[in-house]
Design a protein around this motif. Structure first.
Motif, mmCIF file in Angstrom:
data_model
loop_
_atom_site.group_PDB
_atom_site.id
_atom_site.type_symbol
_atom_site.label_atom_id
_atom_site.label_comp_id
_atom_site.label_asym_id
_atom_site.label_seq_id
_atom_site.Cartn_x
_atom_site.Cartn_y
_atom_site.Cartn_z
ATOM 1 N N PRO A 20 30.345 14.587 -17.911
ATOM 2 C CA PRO A 20 30.646 13.447 -18.785
ATOM 3 C C PRO A 20 29.529 13.253 -19.808
ATOM 4 O O PRO A 20 28.347 13.258 -19.449
ATOM 5 N N GLU A 21 29.916 13.094 -21.066
ATOM 6 C CA GLU A 21 28.917 12.994 -22.137
ATOM 7 C C GLU A 21 28.866 11.621 -22.790
ATOM 8 O O GLU A 21 27.917 11.296 -23.483
ATOM 9 N N GLU A 22 29.903 10.809 -22.602
ATOM 10 C CA GLU A 22 29.909 9.462 -23.169
ATOM 11 C C GLU A 22 30.674 8.526 -22.247
ATOM 12 O O GLU A 22 31.349 8.972 -21.307
ATOM 13 N N ALA A 23 30.574 7.232 -22.523
ATOM 14 C CA ALA A 23 31.102 6.223 -21.603
ATOM 15 C C ALA A 23 32.582 6.413 -21.308
ATOM 16 O O ALA A 23 33.019 6.266 -20.164
ATOM 17 N N GLU A 24 33.380 6.758 -22.315
ATOM 18 C CA GLU A 24 34.819 6.898 -22.094
ATOM 19 C C GLU A 24 35.138 8.018 -21.099
ATOM 20 O O GLU A 24 36.170 7.986 -20.417
ATOM 21 N N ASP A 25 34.237 8.993 -20.979
ATOM 22 C CA ASP A 25 34.467 10.083 -20.037
ATOM 23 C C ASP A 25 34.529 9.572 -18.600
ATOM 24 O O ASP A 25 35.170 10.179 -17.736
ATOM 25 N N MET A 26 33.851 8.442 -18.327
ATOM 26 C CA MET A 26 33.920 7.857 -16.987
ATOM 27 C C MET A 26 35.329 7.339 -16.702
ATOM 28 O O MET A 26 35.811 7.403 -15.563
ATOM 29 N N TRP A 27 35.990 6.827 -17.723
ATOM 30 C CA TRP A 27 37.369 6.364 -17.564
ATOM 31 C C TRP A 27 38.285 7.552 -17.248
ATOM 32 O O TRP A 27 39.136 7.482 -16.374
ATOM 33 N N HIS A 28 38.096 8.648 -17.961
ATOM 34 C CA HIS A 28 38.899 9.839 -17.685
ATOM 35 C C HIS A 28 38.648 10.342 -16.260
ATOM 36 O O HIS A 28 39.583 10.724 -15.547
ATOM 37 N N THR A 29 37.381 10.330 -15.847
ATOM 38 C CA THR A 29 37.045 10.789 -14.495
ATOM 39 C C THR A 29 37.699 9.898 -13.444
ATOM 40 O O THR A 29 38.217 10.382 -12.428
#
Length: 365
Positions: A20-29
């Motif tokens: 994950p490289e940015e905050a939105e990537d946590m949502w995808h995860t």
């Protein structure tokens, strides 16, 4: 999100390694993870140590654990993701079967293994790793003394800054304190815009408020931009759009994005596509009810009749812990796609509608 490794067998079992490289990537995860998955990641563990003299102490060590996922906790405001489960691989610090909580971090890779990777989670990975899927809409939702600066993506809204300044009331014969506080407030909002908005990516910035707060702020913003010769703000002035909102709180954003005058201005942005699809469904439900359906049984019937043109489905349904029910939703999506229909997977954060069909050929019987 960066895909570092992908190893999925013909039976759909396998694993992927992501960063994950940015905050939105946590949502995808969060949307990728399911109870029963295997998660391997670096983490901090508090361990007890005993010295040769017999005294006991404790220290924190970084180690890599593989957990069988039992609990997934996502904080949408802070974009923090914690995963709790039991250790399933030998580790010098943690016994087999012991519980641990991993907090996934930006720029630290993790490996996720599943017994079955279905089409929905694979699409989610593709979406997350697509460099074009970035926030191209920003919004400043404000009222006197309060401003929320958010970035809007098709998946979620990311709160980037919250500005709060106490504004004294105007007093009879003197407005000095009121005006000074307003100026401090506008200055703080301006600095938040400069710090958090990437003008190379963002196509428009919505500035919304009740009353005339937005107009006064924009007047201040560009007066300061001229005074300071701030070329970034001056060159991007056409991107600022003033709109009405009922308050300066973040929840007013849904109301703003549903405004027809706003959606027409945002026609070439990604977020507008999600809002428009839902609006189209409600209009069709009102004017052509034979072409709009909702509820799983009715939608499945439309899919079996090969009648679906556009399926709207919330990502919340794919986090269903009942595996057969989740598989039912996945089969529905695959059925629609295989028969030439469009599928829009929208965030539960945006939509009050979890499953619906728009632009459907009328079904009789």
């Amino acid at each position: 999100m960066k895909l570092l490794h992908k190893d999925i067998e013909k039976d759909n079992a396998g694993q992927v390694t992501l960063m994950p490289e940015e905050a939105e990537d946590m949502w995808h995860t969060y949307n990728l993870l399911q109870v029963g998955d295997s998660l391997r990641a670096s983490t901090i563990r508090k361990v007890q140590t005993e010295s040769p003299t017999g005294s006991v102490g404790s220290s924190r060590v970084r180690t890599t654990l593989t957990l069988s996922v039992e609990t997934i906790d996502f904080d949408s405001q802070a974009c923090q993701l914690r995963v709790k489960g039991t250790n399933i691989e030998e580790n010098q610090y943690v016994k087999m079967g012991a519980y641990h909580t991993i907090e996934l971090e930006l720029n630290r890779k993790f490996t996720l293994a599943k017994k079955s990777w279905d089409s929905v989670v694979l699409d989610r990975i593709e979406q997350a790793c697509d460099a074009t899927q970035k926030a191209d809409v920003a919004a400043v939702v404000m009222q006197e003394g309060l401003a929320n600066l958010v970035l809007v993506t098709p998946a979620m809204t990311l709160l980037r800054a919250k500005v709060e300044v106490t504004i004294p009331r105007k007093r009879k014969g003197s407005c000095t304190q009121h005006e000074k506080a307003l100026e401090r407030f506008y200055e703080a909002v301006m600095q938040a815009i400069l710090r958090h908005i990437n003008f190379d990516v963002v196509k428009c910035i919505l500035v919304a408020s009740p009353g005339f707060v937005r107009d006064q702020f924009i007047t201040y913003l560009f007066k300061e931009a001229v005074r300071q010769d701030n070329k970034i703000l001056l060159e991007n002035r056409p991107k600022f759009i003033l709109v009405h909102s009922s308050s300066g709180h973040k929840y007013s954003l849904k109301e703003i994005l549903s405004d027809p005058t706003v959606t027409s201005r945002l026609s070439d942005t990604k977020a507008a596509g999600e809002v428009k699809a839902l609006e189209d469904f409600y209009k069709m439900l009102q004017h052509e009810p034979d072409r709009a359906f909702y509820g799983l049984a009715h939608v499945e019937k439309a899919a079996d009749a090969l009648a679906i043109d556009t399926l709207l489905i919330s990502d919340k349904l794919f986090r269903h812990q009942d595996v057969p029910m989740r598989s039912r939703y996945v089969r529905l999506v695959d059925n629609v796609r295989d028969n030439g229909g469009n599928v829009r997977t929208d965030s539960a954060e945006w939509s009050s509608c979890h499953l619906a069909v728009s632009h459907c050929r009328p079904i009789r019987g």
